[in-house]
Design a protein around this motif. Structure first.
Motif, PDB file in Angstrom:
ATOM      1  N   VAL A  10      57.882  40.899  36.455  1.00  0.00           N
ATOM      2  CA  VAL A  10      57.129  39.944  37.269  1.00  0.00           C
ATOM      3  C   VAL A  10      56.026  39.315  36.420  1.00  0.00           C
ATOM      4  N   PRO A  11      55.585  38.124  36.766  1.00  0.00           N
ATOM      5  CA  PRO A  11      54.504  37.494  35.992  1.00  0.00           C
ATOM      6  C   PRO A  11      53.219  38.316  36.065  1.00  0.00           C
ATOM      7  N   ALA A  12      52.525  38.376  34.968  1.00  0.00           N
ATOM      8  CA  ALA A  12      51.256  39.104  34.940  1.00  0.00           C
ATOM      9  C   ALA A  12      50.170  38.296  35.638  1.00  0.00           C
ATOM     10  N   PRO A  13      49.270  38.962  36.337  1.00  0.00           N
ATOM     11  CA  PRO A  13      48.118  38.233  36.900  1.00  0.00           C
ATOM     12  C   PRO A  13      47.278  37.627  35.783  1.00  0.00           C
ATOM     13  N   PRO A  14      46.466  36.659  36.099  1.00  0.00           N
ATOM     14  CA  PRO A  14      45.618  36.063  35.056  1.00  0.00           C
ATOM     15  C   PRO A  14      44.593  37.058  34.532  1.00  0.00           C
ATOM     16  N   LEU A  15      44.198  36.838  33.302  1.00  0.00           N
ATOM     17  CA  LEU A  15      43.178  37.669  32.665  1.00  0.00           C
ATOM     18  C   LEU A  15      41.819  37.035  32.935  1.00  0.00           C
ATOM     19  N   ALA A  16      40.918  37.798  33.521  1.00  0.00           N
ATOM     20  CA  ALA A  16      39.592  37.262  33.849  1.00  0.00           C
ATOM     21  C   ALA A  16      38.630  37.485  32.690  1.00  0.00           C
ATOM     22  N   PRO A  62      29.124  43.083  33.692  1.00  0.00           N
ATOM     23  CA  PRO A  62      30.474  43.367  34.187  1.00  0.00           C
ATOM     24  C   PRO A  62      31.446  43.841  33.113  1.00  0.00           C
ATOM     25  N   GLY A  63      31.314  43.316  31.895  1.00  0.00           N
ATOM     26  CA  GLY A  63      32.229  43.708  30.835  1.00  0.00           C
ATOM     27  C   GLY A  63      32.118  45.170  30.466  1.00  0.00           C
ATOM     28  N   ILE A  64      30.967  45.763  30.692  1.00  0.00           N
ATOM     29  CA  ILE A  64      30.788  47.186  30.431  1.00  0.00           C
ATOM     30  C   ILE A  64      31.087  48.001  31.688  1.00  0.00           C
ATOM     31  N   ARG A  65      30.781  47.474  32.851  1.00  0.00           N
ATOM     32  CA  ARG A  65      31.120  48.183  34.086  1.00  0.00           C
ATOM     33  C   ARG A  65      32.627  48.433  34.170  1.00  0.00           C
ATOM     34  N   PHE A  66      33.404  47.459  33.710  1.00  0.00           N
ATOM     35  CA  PHE A  66      34.858  47.628  33.723  1.00  0.00           C
ATOM     36  C   PHE A  66      35.268  48.848  32.904  1.00  0.00           C
ATOM     37  N   VAL A  67      34.728  48.976  31.702  1.00  0.00           N
ATOM     38  CA  VAL A  67      35.049  50.128  30.859  1.00  0.00           C
ATOM     39  C   VAL A  67      34.535  51.413  31.499  1.00  0.00           C
ATOM     40  N   LEU A  68      33.348  51.349  32.100  1.00  0.00           N
ATOM     41  CA  LEU A  68      32.796  52.508  32.796  1.00  0.00           C
ATOM     42  C   LEU A  68      33.712  52.966  33.926  1.00  0.00           C
ATOM     43  N   ILE A  75      33.078  50.986  42.035  1.00  0.00           N
ATOM     44  CA  ILE A  75      34.333  50.552  41.408  1.00  0.00           C
ATOM     45  C   ILE A  75      35.139  49.693  42.379  1.00  0.00           C
ATOM     46  N   ALA A  76      35.156  50.096  43.656  1.00  0.00           N
ATOM     47  CA  ALA A  76      35.881  49.313  44.657  1.00  0.00           C
ATOM     48  C   ALA A  76      35.278  47.912  44.798  1.00  0.00           C
ATOM     49  N   ALA A  77      33.961  47.810  44.753  1.00  0.00           N
ATOM     50  CA  ALA A  77      33.314  46.500  44.846  1.00  0.00           C
ATOM     51  C   ALA A  77      33.663  45.633  43.644  1.00  0.00           C
ATOM     52  N   LEU A  78      33.708  46.247  42.468  1.00  0.00           N
ATOM     53  CA  LEU A  78      34.084  45.497  41.271  1.00  0.00           C
ATOM     54  C   LEU A  78      35.543  45.066  41.349  1.00  0.00           C
ATOM     55  N   ALA A  79      36.397  45.934  41.891  1.00  0.00           N
ATOM     56  CA  ALA A  79      37.809  45.576  42.064  1.00  0.00           C
ATOM     57  C   ALA A  79      37.945  44.366  42.984  1.00  0.00           C
ATOM     58  N   ALA A  80      37.163  44.327  44.055  1.00  0.00           N
ATOM     59  CA  ALA A  80      37.202  43.188  44.969  1.00  0.00           C
ATOM     60  C   ALA A  80      36.737  41.910  44.274  1.00  0.00           C
ATOM     61  N   GLU A  81      35.738  42.059  43.404  1.00  0.00           N
ATOM     62  CA  GLU A  81      35.215  40.899  42.670  1.00  0.00           C
ATOM     63  C   GLU A  81      36.274  40.315  41.739  1.00  0.00           C
ATOM     64  N   PHE A  82      37.139  41.190  41.189  1.00  0.00           N
ATOM     65  CA  PHE A  82      38.162  40.744  40.248  1.00  0.00           C
ATOM     66  C   PHE A  82      39.548  40.722  40.892  1.00  0.00           C
ATOM     67  N   ASP A  83      39.596  40.641  42.205  1.00  0.00           N
ATOM     68  CA  ASP A  83      40.871  40.661  42.912  1.00  0.00           C
ATOM     69  C   ASP A  83      41.776  39.527  42.427  1.00  0.00           C
ATOM     70  N   GLY A  84      43.062  39.852  42.241  1.00  0.00           N
ATOM     71  CA  GLY A  84      44.026  38.856  41.794  1.00  0.00           C
ATOM     72  C   GLY A  84      44.118  38.681  40.302  1.00  0.00           C
ATOM     73  N   THR A  85      43.354  39.471  39.544  1.00  0.00           N
ATOM     74  CA  THR A  85      43.390  39.405  38.082  1.00  0.00           C
ATOM     75  C   THR A  85      43.932  40.721  37.526  1.00  0.00           C
ATOM     76  N   TYR A 108      43.773  46.946  37.445  1.00  0.00           N
ATOM     77  CA  TYR A 108      43.372  48.209  36.821  1.00  0.00           C
ATOM     78  C   TYR A 108      42.234  48.873  37.598  1.00  0.00           C
ATOM     79  N   LEU A 109      41.347  48.090  38.141  1.00  0.00           N
ATOM     80  CA  LEU A 109      40.241  48.656  38.920  1.00  0.00           C
ATOM     81  C   LEU A 109      40.733  49.260  40.226  1.00  0.00           C
ATOM     82  N   ARG A 110      41.719  48.636  40.864  1.00  0.00           N
ATOM     83  CA  ARG A 110      42.310  49.250  42.056  1.00  0.00           C
ATOM     84  C   ARG A 110      42.928  50.592  41.718  1.00  0.00           C
ATOM     85  N   LEU A 111      43.576  50.675  40.566  1.00  0.00           N
ATOM     86  CA  LEU A 111      44.137  51.952  40.113  1.00  0.00           C
ATOM     87  C   LEU A 111      43.027  52.968  39.878  1.00  0.00           C
ATOM     88  N   ALA A 112      41.920  52.524  39.293  1.00  0.00           N
ATOM     89  CA  ALA A 112      40.788  53.425  39.056  1.00  0.00           C
ATOM     90  C   ALA A 112      40.236  53.983  40.366  1.00  0.00           C
TER      91      ALA A 112
END
Length: 380
Positions: free
Chosen positions: A122-128, A283-289, A307-317, A322-326
């Motif tokens: 399937v096509p990959a989601p866009p990279l944010a 945000p770039g460090i929160r993602f790694v965290l 983490i859930a709030a950050l996942a919502a912020e990056f929803d569709g990317t 990866y954040l939803r998985l986290a």
């Protein structure tokens, strides 16, 4: 694979003895491989090699198809007390070279090729973009407390004595060296050489946390330190997944590799301190965290809402996936995490479906491995 017209391959397996090799080779030929060879393995047992003439397209679908065939053959190997042992991929123009092989056991099949599973990519989601601003670092020198208390001369890394480690750490702390070159020498060459851990790896890791919390290095460099902690901690899961078949074959517990458990625990010890920095980091460090937290859910669950709030912020990317998985991992919902990891592998062509089938490996570890390996590719 540049310049290849189509792909073929050889699937390798190890079985206990000559009798098992003969039976297994015949079974592989009946399954569909046109040529199967077997010879004594230098490390014991017998090496069985199945020629897969394909052809497979030279793209993600083709790669997934030939790997799916390999996994099906691996399941047959396990029925005969064997395990997969790698193989090779090559252009179909080299077929005559492989057909001419000779071995003590040679079995010719009557079929042109084994069944090819249907593969959907399937096509990959866009990279944010992952912002590293705002930043708050104030340049300065960091006194690494306790650095000289570690008996570095008695410890070893990839190239012998670790007595050079404190000097390299001080170069980072003093800002006197080339940041990228020093970090690459320290971790890429010495402490995590070719993905292995060493006696000196774990003792060096807390000093990365000291550098982070001192707030003297800019966000990009702080992210480098977080990433090396993530990579170091991920070696345990990588080994557990990679050597699962070997452990099963030998009837041994899962193999995590030398020093990887100590390194994993040491990274976990850093997570609570690092999570205290969540609100201050960009945000770039929160993602790694978030990825770090998911590898250590006992500590990471305290950050589940963030983490859930950050996942919502990056929803569709991609990062959002990866954040939803986290989120699932920090909550200990391993079955849901494995399902999300499978969805990610459907579009992340650099990740391997076989990781999800590693025998005896808990679902949470397989999903965490997909998270760590996949998230790393989203960092520019």
């Amino acid at each position: 694979m540049a310049g290849w017209s189509a792909m073929a391959g050889m699937h390798d397996f190890v079985v206990p003895d000559e009798g098992a090799a003969q039976v297994f080779a015949e079974r592989l030929a009946a399954y569909g491989f046109p040529c199967v060879f077997a010879r004594p393995h230098p490390d014991g047992g017998w090496l069985v090699m199945a020629l897969d003439e394909g052809p497979y397209p030279v793209d993600t679908v083709g790669h997934r198809q030939i790997e799916a065939v390999s996994r099906e053959a691996a399941a047959i190997a396990r029925m005969h007390g064997g395990r997969p042992s790698g193989g090779s991929r090559f252009d179909v123009s080299r077929m005559a070279e492989y057909r001419s092989w000779t071995a003590p056991i040679e079995v010719k099949g009557t079929k042109a090729r084994p069944p090819v599973p249907e593969v959907t990519v399937v096509p990959a989601p866009p990279l944010a973009p992952l912002a590293l601003t705002p930043d708050f670092a104030t340049p300065g020198i960091v006194e690494l407390a306790g650095l000289d208390d570690v008996p570095w001369g008695d410890l070893e890394h990839a190239h012998g004595s670790a007595d050079d480690v404190p000097g390299l750490l001080r170069e980072l702390a003093d800002g006197t060296g080339e940041w990228d070159e020093v970090l690459d020498e320290l971790f890429g060459d010495d402490l995590l050489h070719q993905g292995d851990c060493y006696e000196a790896t774990a003792p060096a890791l807390p000093f990365l946390t000291e550098l982070i919390v001192a707030d003297t290095v800019p966000a990009r460099q702080r992210r480098d330190l977080y990433l090396w902690l993530m990579v170091a901690g991920g070696r345990r899961n990588d080994n557990l997944v990679a050597f699962a078949d070997l452990a099963l074959d030998e009837g041994e517990p899962l193999l995590s590799g030398a020093w990887t458990e100590e390194v994993f625990r040491t990274v976990g010890d850093q997570v609570p301190v690092l999570l205290d920095r969540w609100d201050a980091e960009p945000p770039g460090i929160r993602f790694v965290l978030a990825v770090l937290a998911a590898q250590h859910p006992g500590h990471g669950v305290r950050a589940a809402d963030r983490i859930a709030a950050l996942a919502a912020e990056f929803d569709g990317t991609r990062q959002g996936a990866y954040l939803r998985l986290a989120v699932e991992l920090v909550h200990g919902r391993d079955a849901q995490a494995l399902a999300l990891a499978s969805e990610i592998i459907d579009w992340a062509d650099h990740l391997e479906p076989k990781w999800l089938e590693a025998p005896g490996v808990p679902d949470g570890i397989k999903a965490a491995h997909v998270l760590a390996e996949g998230a790393l590719r989203t960092i520019e």
